[in-house]
Write an enzyme that holds these catalytic residues in place. Structure first.
Site, PDB file in Angstrom:
ATOM      1  N   HIS A 140      49.095  48.135  -4.535  1.00  0.00           N
ATOM      2  CA  HIS A 140      48.702  47.006  -3.680  1.00  0.00           C
ATOM      3  C   HIS A 140      48.488  47.539  -2.261  1.00  0.00           C
ATOM      4  CE1 HIS A 140      49.594  43.954  -6.743  1.00  0.00           C
ATOM      5  NE2 HIS A 140      50.623  44.716  -7.067  1.00  0.00           N
ATOM      6  N   ARG A 156      46.877  45.650   0.171  1.00  0.00           N
ATOM      7  CA  ARG A 156      47.018  44.486   1.076  1.00  0.00           C
ATOM      8  C   ARG A 156      45.831  44.226   1.995  1.00  0.00           C
ATOM      9  NH1 ARG A 156      50.452  42.631  -2.299  1.00  0.00           N
ATOM     10  NH2 ARG A 156      52.627  43.293  -2.103  1.00  0.00           N
ATOM     11  N   ASP A 204      46.744  40.613 -11.588  1.00  0.00           N
ATOM     12  CA  ASP A 204      48.127  41.030 -11.327  1.00  0.00           C
ATOM     13  C   ASP A 204      48.789  40.243 -10.191  1.00  0.00           C
ATOM     14  OD1 ASP A 204      50.435  42.768 -11.780  1.00  0.00           O
ATOM     15  OD2 ASP A 204      50.050  43.317  -9.715  1.00  0.00           O
ATOM     16  N   ASN A 263      58.967  41.971  -9.411  1.00  0.00           N
ATOM     17  CA  ASN A 263      58.431  41.234 -10.554  1.00  0.00           C
ATOM     18  C   ASN A 263      57.560  42.165 -11.405  1.00  0.00           C
ATOM     19  OD1 ASN A 263      57.654  39.292 -12.334  1.00  0.00           O
ATOM     20  ND2 ASN A 263      56.299  38.202 -10.927  1.00  0.00           N
ATOM     21  N   ASP A 315      53.108  50.302  -8.905  1.00  0.00           N
ATOM     22  CA  ASP A 315      53.206  48.909  -8.436  1.00  0.00           C
ATOM     23  C   ASP A 315      53.677  48.889  -6.974  1.00  0.00           C
ATOM     24  OD1 ASP A 315      53.062  46.172  -8.301  1.00  0.00           O
ATOM     25  OD2 ASP A 315      54.708  45.779  -9.689  1.00  0.00           O
TER      26      ASP A 315
HETATM   27 ZN    ZN Z   1      52.322  42.536 -11.634  1.00  0.00          ZN
END
Ligand code: ZN
Length: 425
Positions: free
Chosen positions: A58, A60, A150, A276, A303
């Site tokens: 990620h 952002r 996701d 998560n 992640d």
């Molecule tokens: Zn996820």
């Protein structure tokens, strides 16, 4: 272009030799390669691995440039030994059009520290109601091959089937965040003894496992490619093993934190451990490590989820889920002992590059191969200081820990992005 001679390097654990990088490719391997004019790097005791590839990052940007940008995330990735990352679509605006994925792809090129491969959203606005412009993203300059909502699960089974049918035409893949949302309303951590003791609503393993089973059946029925994000339970491993035996075209990733940490970390209510899917039990960790070694789990993916201080340093219930991962992934995986160096190359570079369809990545250093590689000191150690990480955010669960395995240098198409363990730019 410049030339570098890595003197005394061991290529993925083989006998030490010299490796010449010139004009963006590995130009020679072996003693007495013609290295005139090359800058010599003493690589005695160091390992050369194919540059790491992250299927799940990620960054952002656009939208939360206070938490991370394409450039700062790319720098963290390079320092972690990565040469390519797949940037998830849950930005603001969502990467659900050709325009947004091309924007992210261009920002990645401009930063020039790793190859940033955008992931496209499956549904418009990640709302799970209608399919996004998958074809337009695939034919855009960003050449999107992985699609994922996701952060959210594509929970509607009809929509999931249509998405699988759509991407089959161009051999795309749907990467599923497996979480049946009706089982996780208000969930704060793994449903089990710790959650019961702390009095927090649980996130049951079955919420993940039910979606993986359903989607494996759908992918088998359609004949399309399915990828499962961040597998976290022993039961999920059993379902994946069953699906693979049946010939379903399914691949799966596991995060470094799910290979190391358990739900007991929540005991202190420190939201840095909120993630998560949630941290699970010791038995799950053991099963995930074995499955990664066996190949039921195909890849390690970080992640990497940077969050601004106000979203993370607050009460557990209000904190956003997610933790940093790019700069610590290699060391964490190495520290578990689940994989040897060839296994690390396989699960953190070759296989993820193949899943993402990233030509030029995931190849062991050999003459003629693009020089995307990372130099690692297997005997080196380092201490995680959140303030010294390249990410704009500080939410690492490993603060203060001494980790084994140090990235010394990273090369992207023959140019160093990291030297002496420091970002070159
Ligand atoms: Zn996820």
């Amino acid at each position: 272009m410049s030339a570098y001679l890595l003197r005394g390097v061991s290529v993925v654990g083989a006998e030490p030799t010299d490796l010449l990088i010139r004009d963006g490719v590995v130009a020679g391997l072996g003693r007495d390669t013609g290295a005139a004019g090359a800058e010599v790097i003493d690589a005695d005791g160091l390992l050369a691995l194919p540059g790491l590839v992250d299927l799940h990052t990620h960054l952002r940007e656009p939208g939360r440039e206070d938490a991370e940008t394409v450039e700062t995330g790319s720098r963290a990735a390079a320092l972690g030994g990565y040469t390519a990352v797949c940037a998830m679509a849950n930005t603001d605006p969502v990467a659900d059009t050709a325009g947004v994925v091309e924007q992210v792809w261009r920002l990645g090129r401009a930063a020039g520290l790793v190859d940033v491969q955008p992931v496209g959203a499956v549904t418009v606005g990640l709302a799970g109601e209608r399919l996004a412009e998958l074809g337009a993203m695939a034919t855009s300059a960003a050449n999107v091959r992985i699609f994922s909502d996701d952060g959210h699960c594509v929970s509607d089974p009809r929509l999931m089937r249509r998405a699988l049918e759509y991407v089959k035409a161009f051999d795309g893949v749907i990467a599923q965040h497996a979480e049946e949302p009706r089982h996780t309303v208000g969930a704060q951590l793994h449903e089990g003894d710790v959650a019961a003791r702390l009095g927090l609503p649980g996130w049951p393993a079955v919420a993940e496992e039910a979606i993986i089973a359903r989607d494996a059946l759908l992918a088998g029925h359609v004949g399309a490619r399915l990828h499962i994000c961040h597998v976290s339970t022993a039961g999920s491993v059993e379902i994946l093993r069953w699906a693979k035996r049946r010939g379903v075209r399914v691949t799966a990733e596991v995060t470094p934190h799910h290979l190391l940490l358990t739900d007991e970390r929540a005991e202190g209510y420190d939201p840095v451990f909120k993630v998560n899917p949630p941290l699970r039990t010791r038995a799950d960790v053991t099963a995930l490590r074995a499955a990664l070694a066996e190949g039921v789990l195909d890849a390690v993916a970080t992640d990497h989820a940077p969050h601004a201080v106000e979203d993370k340093e607050c009460e557990w219930a209000y904190a956003r889920p997610g933790m940093l991962g790019l700069q610590t992934a290699l060391s964490i995986v190495y520290s578990t002992g689940a994989l040897d160096w060839d296994g690390i190359a396989e699960r953190m570079s070759r296989t993820p590059a193949r899943i993402a369809g990233l030509a030029g990545h995931g190849q062991d250093p050999a003459p003629g191969v693009p020089a995307n590689l990372t130099l690692v000191d297997p005997a080196g150690t380092w201490v995680v200081e959140p303030g010294n990480l390249a990410s704009l955010s500080r939410n690492t669960p490993y603060a203060g820990m001494e980790l084994p395995g140090r990235v010394v240098a990273t090369f992207l198409r023959g140019e160093p992005t990291v030297l002496d363990g420091k970002a070159v730019r």
